[in-house]
Every structure is written in structure tokens, then in C-alpha cells.
Design a protein around this motif. Structure first.
Motif: not given
Ligand SMILES: [Ca+2]
Length: 124
Positions: A23-24, A30-31, A54-60
Motif C-alpha cells: 500500500y505504501v 508514500g514512504d 488507487k491513486w488518481d485525480e479524484t483522490l488527489a
């Protein structure tokens, strides 16, 4: 008995390593905060999970910890363009802040990276 203890220790170590690594590595920088990237207040964890891990535009674009800075700004990927297995994004002059810690607040909250030139221009 020794074998049982050794087995338990190895199982724990493997589980910890798997959880950490899987996940990191899925979020930019993430580290920097390791497990606390998701598990400090568990707000970013909830949003990450809701977003399909997942990391994407929405989560950002979200501000999981509610400190006024988007997750993308805190993790140095404001647009959410970074993808897994790519080098960590680094915006010159910016540091990484924890998107799951409301006391970890960037001093440049609300400032888009491409606006620095405009801000600097005001002081020339
Ligand atoms: Ca924060």
C-alpha cells in the motif's frame, strides 16, 4: 515450541512487510510517512479504500484530513498524475506532508505549483 514461536514471528514479519509494501508504494511519496500515510487518523485510509485502493485525480483532489490542503498537494502530486512504480514526484521547494494528519499542514495551502511564478512576480 521454538518452531511454533519462530513460525509466528516469520508469519507476522511477512504480513507486516506485505501490508507495508503493497500500500505504501501505491501513493506518491508514500514512504515519507510509511504506515501513517493511511493509519494516523484513518481518514485518508477510508478515502483510499473508497477510491478502489488507487491513486488518481479524484483522490488527489480530496482533503482527507480536512487541513485545507488536498491530498495531492500534501503528497507533491496536486494533479494526481503519478502512477505506481514511477519515481516519487518532487516539486522544487516543496516538502511532503501527511494527508492523514490534520496537524501536518503545508505552508503553501491553496497555492498551485504553477502559480509560484506569479507569486514571485509580485515581489520583484
Ligand atoms: Ca495534513
Amino acid at each position: 515450541m521454538r518452531l511454533l514461536v519462530l513460525g509466528l514471528v516469520l508469519a507476522f514479519a511477512a504480513g507486516t512487510a506485505f501490508g507495508y509494501g503493497s500500500y505504501v508504494a501505491k501513493v506518491p511519496n508514500g514512504d515519507a510517512f510509511s504506515c501513517n500515510t493511511c493509519h494516523k487518523e484513518k481518514k485518508f485510509y477510508d478515502d483510499f479504500k473508497t477510491n478502489g485502493n488507487k491513486w488518481d485525480e479524484t483522490l488527489a483532489a480530496k482533503d482527507s484530513d480536512g487541513d485545507g490542503a488536498s491530498n495531492g498537494v500534501e503528497l507533491q502530486d496536486p494533479q494526481g498524475k503519478w502512477r505506481e512504480n514511477k519515481p516519487n514526484p518532487k516539486i522544487p521547494g516543496w516538502d511532503t506532508y501527511n494527508p492523514d494528519d490534520r496537524t501536518s499542514i503545508p505552508p503553501y495551502v491553496g497555492v498551485a505549483p504553477d502559480s509560484w511564478g506569479r507569486v514571485k512576480a509580485l515581489y520583484r
